[in-house]
Every structure is written in C-alpha cells, then in structure tokens.
Write a protein that holds these residues in place. Sequence first.
Motif, short mmCIF file in Angstrom:
data_model
loop_
_atom_site.label_atom_id
_atom_site.label_comp_id
_atom_site.label_asym_id
_atom_site.label_seq_id
_atom_site.Cartn_x
_atom_site.Cartn_y
_atom_site.Cartn_z
N GLN A 71 -8.40 -7.80 -2.17
CA GLN A 71 -7.10 -8.49 -2.24
C GLN A 71 -7.23 -9.84 -2.95
O GLN A 71 -6.36 -10.23 -3.74
CB GLN A 71 -6.53 -8.68 -0.83
CG GLN A 71 -5.12 -9.24 -0.84
CD GLN A 71 -4.37 -9.03 0.47
OE1 GLN A 71 -4.79 -8.26 1.33
NE2 GLN A 71 -3.25 -9.69 0.61
N TYR A 91 -11.95 -5.22 2.50
CA TYR A 91 -10.52 -5.16 2.15
C TYR A 91 -10.00 -6.48 1.58
O TYR A 91 -9.39 -6.52 0.51
CB TYR A 91 -9.73 -4.72 3.39
CG TYR A 91 -8.26 -4.47 3.18
CD1 TYR A 91 -7.75 -3.18 3.16
CD2 TYR A 91 -7.36 -5.53 3.04
CE1 TYR A 91 -6.39 -2.95 2.99
CE2 TYR A 91 -6.01 -5.30 2.86
CZ TYR A 91 -5.53 -4.02 2.84
OH TYR A 91 -4.19 -3.79 2.65
N ASP A 112 -7.23 -9.12 -6.58
CA ASP A 112 -5.86 -8.83 -7.05
C ASP A 112 -5.13 -10.12 -7.41
O ASP A 112 -4.47 -10.22 -8.45
CB ASP A 112 -5.01 -8.18 -5.94
CG ASP A 112 -5.55 -6.85 -5.46
OD1 ASP A 112 -6.32 -6.22 -6.20
OD2 ASP A 112 -5.19 -6.46 -4.32
N ARG A 121 0.83 -1.20 0.00
CA ARG A 121 0.00 0.00 0.00
C ARG A 121 0.86 1.25 0.00
O ARG A 121 1.82 1.33 0.78
CB ARG A 121 -0.89 0.01 1.25
CG ARG A 121 -2.08 -0.91 1.11
CD ARG A 121 -2.83 -1.02 2.39
NE ARG A 121 -1.97 -1.51 3.45
CZ ARG A 121 -1.97 -1.04 4.69
NH1 ARG A 121 -2.78 -0.07 5.03
NH2 ARG A 121 -1.16 -1.54 5.59
N1 TRP Z 1 -2.80 -6.09 2.03
C1 TRP Z 1 -1.42 -6.01 1.66
C2 TRP Z 1 -0.66 -5.26 2.77
O1 TRP Z 1 -1.23 -4.45 3.45
C3 TRP Z 1 -1.21 -5.30 0.34
C4 TRP Z 1 -1.85 -6.05 -0.78
C5 TRP Z 1 -2.92 -5.65 -1.51
C6 TRP Z 1 -1.45 -7.33 -1.28
N2 TRP Z 1 -3.21 -6.60 -2.46
C7 TRP Z 1 -2.34 -7.64 -2.34
C8 TRP Z 1 -0.45 -8.24 -0.93
C9 TRP Z 1 -2.26 -8.83 -3.02
C10 TRP Z 1 -0.37 -9.44 -1.62
C11 TRP Z 1 -1.27 -9.74 -2.66
O2 TRP Z 1 0.51 -5.49 2.91
#
Ligand code: TRP
Length: 330
Positions: free
Chosen positions: A137, A133, A140, A13
Amino acid sequence: MSNDRKNILSGMRPTGRLHLGHYVGAIKNWVELQETYNSYFMVADWHALMSEYENPSNIKLNSIEIAKDWIACGIDPAKSVIFVQSMVPEHLELNMVFSMITPLGWLERCTTYKEQLREITGRMLATYGFLGYPVLQAADIALYNAHVVPVGVDQLPHLELTREIIRRFHSLYNKTIFNEPEPLLTQVPKLVGLDNRKMSKSYGNFIALSDDANVVKKKVRSMYTDPNRVSSDVPGNVEGNPVFMYHDIFNPDKNEVADLKERYKAGKVGDVEVKDKLQAAINVFLEPIRSKRNTLTDDYIMNILQEGAKAARYQAGKVMSKVKKCLHQL
Ligand code: TRP
C-alpha cells in the motif's frame, strides 16, 4: 496531469460488488475530489489476492465490475486515471524495494494486521504477503507521489506506516523524492448494515449499487427497525434506527423525513409506510447509476483500464527511475 494541482491516490480491493456504504464512505467524496486534484483511482487486485489467494477466480471479474460502479457513480475517466494495480508492474518493483527497508517490527505491531489475523477465520492469513500488506500500500501511494490519500479511519495505521517507510527511504539514501502523504478522512459516520450490524460482505446485509429496484424493495422491507415496536401504534425510537439513518442520507425530501419521524415517535405510522418511502427514495437515488451502468460494456471498461494503466505507468515509471537512482541501479 497538471503540475499545479496536488495528487491523490486511493483504492479499493475487488472482493465483491460495491454497495451504498462504499458510495457514502468513499466514492461520493472521490467524485468531488477529481475536480481539484490529479486523481488516481486504483483497483487493488494484488491486495485482494492476499486474502483471496485460495480462491482467486472472481478477482478479475470484480475488478471490471468495480470500475463500472465507479464510472456509473460519476468518476470520470476524462478527469481521473482509473487503473488496475496488476496492470502497472511498478507497484511490485517498489513494493520489493520498500520491503527491504521496512523493519519487521513495524509490520508485526500494525493494529490492522493483528486485528485481521484474529477476526478473519476460515482462511489462512498468516502469510508473508499478508504481513507485508501495508508495504504494498505504501508503494501504491508513493508511486503517484500522492499528497493526499482519501481513506476511512480503518486505514489510518497504513497511512502512518507509509509515512514512516517514506521517511526511512529519505534518510537512508539522503535524498527527498516523495511527498509525505496526508490522509483525508471522510467526514461521514459509517453506514450501518440493513440488520444494524456492521455492513459486511460476509453478512450480506447491504444494498449493492447494481441491485435492481425489486431487490432494493425486498431488502428495505427486511430492514431492522426498533425491535420494541410490536405494532404501529407503539411509539418508536428514531435514534439508532437504521431505517431513519438511511432516510436521513438518501431521502432528499426533508419534510417527508421529519413528518415520518414525528409520526413514528408518536406511534402514528406503520413500518410499511416508512420503509416504502425509503425504498422509493433509494431507488430514485440509484436509478441514474443503474442506467449509466447499463450503458457500460465490458469492452469499454477494458479500454478505460488499458488507457488508465498507460497513464499510471507514465507517472509510476518516472518515480521508479528516481528510486533506482537512489539505489545506484541507474
Ligand atoms: N487497503 C485499502 C482497503 O482495504 C485498499 C488500498 C490498497 C488502498 N492500496 C491503497 C487505499 C492505497 C488507499 C491507498 O480499503
């Protein structure tokens, strides 16, 4: 991207400058992994918005700075896709689809959610987006069909939720389109803060990768050491002493470190010498990163991020088509 290699995706982030803890805990590992995996490294700016929505003005600048730090540390845009989450709209599309199939109870039970609500004060985090949240993720990770996700232990609950959401998708639509991603844990203990507390942006107890040599010197001088050692002839404790933890990690001269430890335990060396050798070692380590960083212009970085977004969208678009087929939208 090659078909016979596995995919990894990881992200950070953009909430502030990166520091030595990020390097040791993640970036160092990523630099090695990019040699053997199809690698996607993402600046998670939408995730940052979830905690920074009241004051979003720094997110964009931080995103560029993070990409600079990554490249300065050796993430190679010729080998890895470096991109910003918000430049690839498919993340929000898949987030929407996943949010439809994720039971509320899974999110409410998530330990990181409960912890953050409790620990982060001064900001109103009881929002719909913050509860979701881990769904974003999961999107992603699924969009790049990641086999492996390099993360720290704090992210394990999110990885487990990702696997559960993916399984639920497969069972609802009776089709397997995603890999079930495995976490790849970084094997190093967490680097403590300069004051021996948890390293944290809000404590300001870190050395940034972009700190100049003088700032590093000052910060090392102010480091916490053995509090019982009131003068240099008092035998000191090496274990649990952040100054020696940093020496172990950043000082490549193992003989020097062993000698300093012996003399410290015997009350035969002053803090000033121990710290001076440490700041020198950290500066030797940071110098190539700093000078590489200085050659990277904002224009160059923007260009890399645009190219990265193109490559990421290509992959994410393919996965999104499969998702839409499952939903009878295509
Ligand atoms: N949540 C993770 C953090 O705060 C950041 C993140 C967002 C992430 N999307 C992701 C990490 C996908 C790994 C894979 O560090």
